[in-house]
Design an enzyme around this catalytic site. Structure first.
Site, PDB file in Angstrom:
ATOM      1  N   CYS A 268       0.788  -1.239   0.000  1.00  0.00           N
ATOM      2  CA  CYS A 268       0.000   0.000   0.000  1.00  0.00           C
ATOM      3  C   CYS A 268       0.820   1.289   0.000  1.00  0.00           C
ATOM      4  O   CYS A 268       0.470   2.216  -0.750  1.00  0.00           O
ATOM      5  CB  CYS A 268      -1.027  -0.007   1.137  1.00  0.00           C
TER       6      CYS A 268
ATOM      7  N   ARG B  98       7.555 -11.084   4.664  1.00  0.00           N
ATOM      8  CA  ARG B  98       7.147 -10.935   6.060  1.00  0.00           C
ATOM      9  C   ARG B  98       7.833 -12.020   6.878  1.00  0.00           C
ATOM     10  O   ARG B  98       7.843 -13.190   6.488  1.00  0.00           O
ATOM     11  CB  ARG B  98       5.625 -11.070   6.206  1.00  0.00           C
TER      12      ARG B  98
ATOM     13  N   GLN C 274       1.092 -10.884  -3.490  1.00  0.00           N
ATOM     14  CA  GLN C 274      -0.307 -10.555  -3.230  1.00  0.00           C
ATOM     15  C   GLN C 274      -0.973 -10.053  -4.508  1.00  0.00           C
ATOM     16  O   GLN C 274      -0.385  -9.273  -5.258  1.00  0.00           O
ATOM     17  CB  GLN C 274      -0.413  -9.465  -2.166  1.00  0.00           C
TER      18      GLN C 274
ATOM     19  N   ASP D  69      -2.889  -7.666  -5.075  1.00  0.00           N
ATOM     20  CA  ASP D  69      -3.319  -6.476  -4.343  1.00  0.00           C
ATOM     21  C   ASP D  69      -4.031  -5.498  -5.261  1.00  0.00           C
ATOM     22  O   ASP D  69      -3.804  -5.479  -6.466  1.00  0.00           O
ATOM     23  CB  ASP D  69      -2.091  -5.784  -3.765  1.00  0.00           C
TER      24      ASP D  69
ATOM     25  N   HIS E 248      -5.585  -1.205  -4.770  1.00  0.00           N
ATOM     26  CA  HIS E 248      -5.955  -0.069  -3.934  1.00  0.00           C
ATOM     27  C   HIS E 248      -6.855   0.840  -4.753  1.00  0.00           C
ATOM     28  O   HIS E 248      -6.514   1.202  -5.878  1.00  0.00           O
ATOM     29  CB  HIS E 248      -4.708   0.659  -3.442  1.00  0.00           C
TER      30      HIS E 248
ATOM     31  N   LYS F 122     -12.481  -4.390   8.083  1.00  0.00           N
ATOM     32  CA  LYS F 122     -12.352  -5.160   6.854  1.00  0.00           C
ATOM     33  C   LYS F 122     -13.473  -6.182   6.714  1.00  0.00           C
ATOM     34  O   LYS F 122     -14.099  -6.597   7.690  1.00  0.00           O
ATOM     35  CB  LYS F 122     -11.007  -5.877   6.808  1.00  0.00           C
TER      36      LYS F 122
ATOM     37  N   HIS G 294      -8.341  -1.030   0.417  1.00  0.00           N
ATOM     38  CA  HIS G 294      -7.345  -2.074   0.163  1.00  0.00           C
ATOM     39  C   HIS G 294      -8.121  -3.358  -0.111  1.00  0.00           C
ATOM     40  O   HIS G 294      -9.071  -3.669   0.616  1.00  0.00           O
ATOM     41  CB  HIS G 294      -6.462  -2.331   1.383  1.00  0.00           C
TER      42      HIS G 294
END
Length: 643
Positions: free
Chosen positions: A329, A358, A376, A378, A380, A460, A506
């Site tokens: 992000c 991570r 990911q 991902d 946004h 979320k 997100h």
């Protein structure tokens, strides 16, 4: 006198009563493992002196199973202490579909010893020991555990603020616990010990390694047997086992938690990426890519430094501190801020297949499901406040299409709210939670509330998909964020010519490519649908003499875009067919003298067997009927049973 009432309105008066006695009077005691007294869980043996509504907690309910399993963890610890005198017990909670207990065992426990422990547990069940709750002053409880050498219980009690400590006793075994528990060990009949693992005390690698024994328990024999059957099926479908057998990926000592993808695994991965890109283009997303390493100051500004630092990796560039990104992000925000944005640009949907790192403890790493490096899917979305609901609904539609229409998964939804260590203004949190809740309700999507489990920057929606043997996996998520736009001073020019703050969404759908591949391997048992199979067709020449025709067919199929290989080994046809079946290739083409002379092919399908002879054009039409989401023809593809 107090009045005690049943859920159906029946009541009676008494000075005192236990929930067990009250439920017996109403004929509601059968199958109960605890009671709910004015909405709060309580032991059946609790003495009630104030007026209350009393209702049973059935053994097969969600709460009942948790009580049953927690009680069985105590039963197991008691059995281990009997078999291994001197054992010190730590913690033994109920978990999803089972329980575990961490113990400092006085001796060595192996998988072969689980049956012996189970037998001792059954002896304790037959003893029908009453399970009694005790309350001791703090110092008395410490004195009790110190006298028994229970150093872990002493440490736990010392960490409690309570002046009166809740304990449970069954026979000679006393444990620290808030309960509730079953009233008698005779109620714990349907259980099974499953596996062993190591676990550090309090999850800290600096502490002693304890023995963790996992088990499960159910209200009835049939439920237990069905679960054990599902566990066996899950072992056969284990993506780590199938990953080796199908040569998809490997895990190496040189890179713990960092998977290596082999050519066949890369084929599947690249097909998923192509599919993801196509669907996102169609849904109005623009694809971006952001750097793997970014300046530490960015992570301080985003809040990750304070909230996520222990899970991050760091490096130095030109003697300045940098971090390897754990999330995409902040990089996406920098792309947004690279130019002035207008309200006409919004909603702005930016998608990224971003690789993140991570730090996960070694004990929780698990194949592709829990890794230290993953990609990911991902995205946004930057929106105006009045666009929030429409964009959330659009994401839900995309999730529905990908999970259900393409992969055939059913799924459930959870709404997770503000955690204890949340960042930002509570007023903004309330606003964000309302927006998510209203979007779910307006779409008519059933959901479960999951209080306190939101991300540190926003609430979320989580999507838990269910595979074909009933297991659930958390993959997709939608997180509504008012915090990062504030922290990064993100703006857009509104129709009034003034600067306004966008809202940030997100979201992921697959979750990560690695984990989603692991789920698909197990869901399909390695028998991937035609469009995803690493090799879609394998050619099986009966003898070397027929290799020229096999090579000609191979070239034709490659020209159609089919992923095809030729088994050129000097092996009997039966072995070639068996090996192709084990590799779960969708179609096999046998090429012998008849096929070489006629210019046809003899086709076998992995689940239907021999389909007969086809001309190449007829075979091409057969392949065109196979579902392919990379084309524009909608269809479904369901779970393939393990052969």
């Amino acid at each position: 006198m107090s009045i005690f009432s049943a859920p159906d309105g029946r009541s009676f008066e008494a000075q005192s009563v236990t929930p067990s006695e009250a439920l017996d009077r109403w004929g509601l005691r059968k199958g109960a493992v605890a009671a709910r007294v004015d909405g709060s869980l309580a032991d059946l043996t609790t003495t009630l002196t104030e007026s209350a509504t009393v209702e049973p907690v059935a053994a097969d309910s969600e709460e009942g199973l948790e009580i049953l399993r927690h009680s069985t963890s105590h039963l197991m610890a008691q059995a281990v202490r009997r078999l291994y005198p001197g054992t010190k017990v730590a913690i033994g909670p109920a978990i999803k579909e089972g329980f575990y207990y961490d113990m400092d065992v006085a001796g060595t426990v192996t998988e072969g010893d689980l049956k012996r422990i189970e037998d001792e547990m059954r002896r304790i069940v037959k003893e029908a020991l009453p399970v009694e709750r005790l309350f001791l002053p703090r110092e008395k409880a410490l004195e009790l555990f110190r006298s028994e050498g229970e150093i872990y219980k002493v440490e736990l009690v010392e960490g409690l603020a309570d002046e009166e400590i809740s304990l449970y006793r069954q026979g000679e075994y006393v444990d620290l616990c808030r309960g509730p528990h079953v009233a008698n060990t005779s109620q714990l009949r349907h259980f099974k010990l499953l596996s062993l693992a190591g676990a550090y005390w309090r999850g800290d690698e600096k502490n002693v390694m304890l023995t963790r024994i996992y088990g499960t328990a159910f209200a009835g024999k049939e439920d237990l047997e069905a679960y054990l059957k599902r566990i066996e099926e899950a072992k056969r479908r284990d993506h780590r086992k199938l990953g080796r057998e199908l040569d998809l990926f490997s895990l190496q000592d040189e890179g713990p938690g960092f998977p290596f993808f082999h050519p066949k695994g890369m084929t599947i991965r690249n097909l998923l990426i192509r599919f993801w890109q196509k669907e996102h283009r169609r849904a109005g997303y623009q694809e971006i890519m952001t750097p793997l390493i970014l300046d530490r100051d960015l992570w301080i500004r985003s809040g990750h430094w304070d909230h996520y630092r222990e899970n991050m990796y760091f490096t130095e560039i030109d003697e300045a501190p940098f971090a390897i990104k754990p999330m995409n992000c902040p990089g996406g925000i920098l792309v947004y801020k690279s130019q002035i944005r207008s309200y006409r640009d919004l909603p702005l949907r930016m998608a990224e297949l971003g690789t993140v790192h991570r730090h996960e403890r070694s004990g929780v790493l698990h194949g592709l499901m829990r890794v230290r490096c993953f990609t990911q899917d991902d995205a946004h979305l930057y929106v105006t406040p009045d666009q929030i609901k429409a964009e959330i609904k659009g994401i839900m539609d995309l999730v529905q299409h990908i999970y259900k229409d393409v992969f055939g998964f059913s799924y459930r939804v959870e709404l997770s709210t503000r955690p204890e260590k949340a960042m930002g203004d509570p007023v903004l949190w309330d606003r964000a939670e309302r927006a998510l809740q209203e979007a779910l309700e307006e779409k008519g999507v059933p959901y479960r509330l999951n209080p306190g489990d939101g991300a540190f920057y926003g609430p979320k929606i989580d999507f838990h998909l269910e595979d074909c043997i009933g297991r659930t996996w958390q993959c997709g998520t939608i997180q509504l964020d008012f915090q990062l736009p504030e922290k990064f001073d993100m703006t857009y020019i509104g129709p009034d010519g003034a600067q306004h703050r966008p809202v940030m969404l997100h979201r992921t759908v697959l979750g990560s490519l690695e984990r989603f591949m692991g789920i698909l391997i197990e869901h399909y048992a390695g028998a991937f649908p035609f469009w995803m199979a690493p090799f879609q067709v394998r050619l099986l020449p009966v003898k070397e003499d027929f290799l020229p025709w096999a090579s000609s067919v191979e070239a034709t199929l490659k020209g159609w875009g089919v992923r095809v290989e030729v088994d050129r080994r000097d092996e009997k046809l039966g072995k070639k067919i068996r090996d192709a079946q084990l590799q779960k290739v969708p179609f096999m083409i046998v090429i012998g003298e008849r096929e070489a002379e006629s210019g046809q092919v003899s086709v076998r399908e992995r689940s239907r067997g021999d389909l007969g002879s086809f001309t190449l054009e007829a075979f091409r039409q057969l392949l065109l009927e196979e579902f392919n989401p990379l084309d524009d023809e909608p269809s479904l593809h369901r779970c393939v049973p393990l052969s």
